[in-house]
Design a protein around this motif. Structure first.
Motif, PDB file in Angstrom:
ATOM      1  N   UNK A 132      24.885  42.943  43.018  1.00 53.84           N
ATOM      2  CA  UNK A 132      23.779  43.313  41.405  1.00 53.84           C
ATOM      3  C   UNK A 132      24.193  41.771  40.709  1.00 53.84           C
ATOM      4  N   UNK A 133      24.535  40.826  41.021  1.00 48.42           N
ATOM      5  CA  UNK A 133      24.778  39.638  39.841  1.00 48.42           C
ATOM      6  C   UNK A 133      25.743  39.835  38.409  1.00 48.42           C
ATOM      7  N   UNK A 134      26.623  41.141  38.835  1.00 45.71           N
ATOM      8  CA  UNK A 134      27.464  40.843  37.357  1.00 45.71           C
ATOM      9  C   UNK A 134      28.665  40.514  37.340  1.00 45.71           C
ATOM     10  N   UNK A 135      29.022  39.811  36.511  1.00 47.15           N
ATOM     11  CA  UNK A 135      29.680  39.077  36.715  1.00 47.15           C
ATOM     12  C   UNK A 135      31.134  39.620  35.556  1.00 47.15           C
ATOM     13  N   UNK A 136      32.437  38.964  35.814  1.00 42.89           N
ATOM     14  CA  UNK A 136      33.821  39.007  35.373  1.00 42.89           C
ATOM     15  C   UNK A 136      34.873  37.850  34.846  1.00 42.89           C
ATOM     16  N   UNK A 137      34.891  38.168  33.617  1.00 42.78           N
ATOM     17  CA  UNK A 137      35.789  37.273  33.582  1.00 42.78           C
ATOM     18  C   UNK A 137      37.099  36.657  34.398  1.00 42.78           C
ATOM     19  N   UNK A 138      37.847  38.194  34.498  1.00 45.52           N
ATOM     20  CA  UNK A 138      39.515  38.413  35.273  1.00 45.52           C
ATOM     21  C   UNK A 138      40.041  38.449  33.298  1.00 45.52           C
ATOM     22  N   UNK A 139      39.018  38.363  32.743  1.00 43.10           N
ATOM     23  CA  UNK A 139      40.091  38.571  30.864  1.00 43.10           C
ATOM     24  C   UNK A 139      39.892  40.319  30.894  1.00 43.10           C
ATOM     25  N   UNK A 140      41.151  41.345  30.485  1.00 45.95           N
ATOM     26  CA  UNK A 140      40.673  42.324  29.690  1.00 45.95           C
ATOM     27  C   UNK A 140      40.402  43.668  31.092  1.00 45.95           C
TER      28      UNK A 140
ATOM     29  N   UNK B  83      39.542  45.047  34.250  1.00 46.78           N
ATOM     30  CA  UNK B  83      38.310  45.141  35.237  1.00 46.78           C
ATOM     31  C   UNK B  83      37.366  46.036  35.018  1.00 46.78           C
ATOM     32  N   UNK B  84      35.744  45.601  35.356  1.00 45.37           N
ATOM     33  CA  UNK B  84      35.304  45.834  35.153  1.00 45.37           C
ATOM     34  C   UNK B  84      34.820  47.168  36.267  1.00 45.37           C
ATOM     35  N   UNK B  85      33.338  48.619  35.660  1.00 45.24           N
ATOM     36  CA  UNK B  85      33.728  49.577  36.913  1.00 45.24           C
ATOM     37  C   UNK B  85      33.775  49.267  38.266  1.00 45.24           C
ATOM     38  N   UNK B  86      32.876  48.342  38.341  1.00 43.29           N
ATOM     39  CA  UNK B  86      31.386  48.436  39.956  1.00 43.29           C
ATOM     40  C   UNK B  86      32.785  46.888  40.546  1.00 43.29           C
TER      41      UNK B  86
END
Length: 102
Positions: free
Chosen positions: A73-81, A83-86
């Motif tokens: 999907x191209x969604x990203x996460x910085x590693x902070x906070x 974890x996103x649901x995906x």
């Protein structure tokens, strides 16, 4: 025992005294603040938390680079906070965090 009219008159007199005292104390506080500002060479701008000549922090409001990306999907996460649901769903289904590293 005082009647209602006497009590109301007392209350009105007390309210007036309270307001006069509040205004007098406020005026004294403003005078103290002005004196301290003059003594230390401060301006109203200095009261906002920044001293003269000190640059604004570059960290405030800056974006953090993404460390993990969902290739589908191209969604990203910085590693902070959190974890996103995906990512949490993918990890629960057996994927490894390293699989999503950028």
């Amino acid at each position: 025992m005082a009647n209602l009219q006497e009590l109301m008159a007392q209350r009105e007199a007390l309210d007036k005294q309270i307001e006069e005292t509040r205004l007098r104390d406020r005026s004294a506080a403003v005078s103290k603040v002005k004196a301290l500002m003059a003594e230390y060479g401060l301006t109203v701008a200095d009261l906002n938390g920044r001293a003269k000549g000190v640059p604004k922090s570059s960290k405030s409001g800056s974006k953090v680079a993404a460390k993990y990306r969902n290739k589908a999907t191209g969604e990203t996460w910085s590693g902070r906070g959190l974890k996103p649901k995906w990512l949490a769903a993918a990890l629960n289904s057996g994927a490894k965090l390293e699989d999503f590293a950028v």
